[in-house]
Design a protein around this motif. Structure first.
Motif, PDB file in Angstrom:
ATOM      1  N   PHE A 249       6.369  37.605  26.308  1.00 54.81           N
ATOM      2  CA  PHE A 249       6.145  36.844  25.087  1.00 54.81           C
ATOM      3  C   PHE A 249       4.904  35.947  25.141  1.00 54.81           C
ATOM      4  O   PHE A 249       4.366  35.582  24.109  1.00 54.81           O
ATOM      5  N   PHE A 250       4.460  35.589  26.313  1.00 55.07           N
ATOM      6  CA  PHE A 250       3.313  34.701  26.421  1.00 55.07           C
ATOM      7  C   PHE A 250       2.147  35.365  27.146  1.00 55.07           C
ATOM      8  O   PHE A 250       1.434  34.736  27.912  1.00 55.07           O
ATOM      9  N   SER A 251       1.981  36.647  26.916  1.00 55.10           N
ATOM     10  CA  SER A 251       0.880  37.346  27.565  1.00 55.10           C
ATOM     11  C   SER A 251      -0.427  37.016  26.850  1.00 55.10           C
ATOM     12  O   SER A 251      -0.466  36.800  25.644  1.00 55.10           O
ATOM     13  N   LEU A 252      -1.485  36.999  27.602  1.00 51.06           N
ATOM     14  CA  LEU A 252      -2.807  36.727  27.055  1.00 51.06           C
ATOM     15  C   LEU A 252      -3.533  38.043  26.850  1.00 51.06           C
ATOM     16  O   LEU A 252      -3.378  38.977  27.631  1.00 51.06           O
TER      17      LEU A 252
ATOM     18  N   LEU B 132       9.181  35.767  29.893  1.00 47.52           N
ATOM     19  CA  LEU B 132       8.074  34.835  29.776  1.00 47.52           C
ATOM     20  C   LEU B 132       6.741  35.569  29.777  1.00 47.52           C
ATOM     21  O   LEU B 132       5.859  35.281  28.958  1.00 47.52           O
ATOM     22  N   SER B 133       6.583  36.531  30.661  1.00 44.47           N
ATOM     23  CA  SER B 133       5.319  37.261  30.727  1.00 44.47           C
ATOM     24  C   SER B 133       5.124  38.173  29.521  1.00 44.47           C
ATOM     25  O   SER B 133       3.994  38.411  29.109  1.00 44.47           O
TER      26      SER B 133
END
Length: 85
Positions: free
Chosen positions: A23-26, A20-21
């Motif tokens: 693939f969805f990092s900002l 999750l971290s």
């Protein structure tokens, strides 16, 4: 709940959070709010790059120190292990 299912549940939860971290990092910038406000505008591009480089440089030093300490501890344990044999 058996030990095996607990272990599988633990690792599946950890893998979920890691994926999750990843693939969805900002995207983030290496600037605090005060630095950004002080260096805002097109005329301060060189200064802004210099501030960003300085912040990154300051963040690398602790990681290098921790890595060096880790290598030294590893070598210490390896030398003790060889002496014990």
């Amino acid at each position: 709940m058996t030990d095996r299912s607990r272990i599988v549940n633990f690792f599946s939860t950890k893998c979920f959070y890691v994926l999750l971290s990843i693939f969805f990092s900002l995207s983030s910038n290496a600037q605090c709010a005060m630095c950004r406000a002080a260096l805002a505008g097109d005329s301060n591009v060189k200064k802004a790059e210099a501030v960003n480089d300085g912040i990154v440089y300051l963040m690398v030093i602790p990681y290098l120190l921790v890595g060096l300490i880790g290598v030294l501890i590893y070598r210490m344990y390896q030398s003790k292990k060889k002496k014990a044999e």
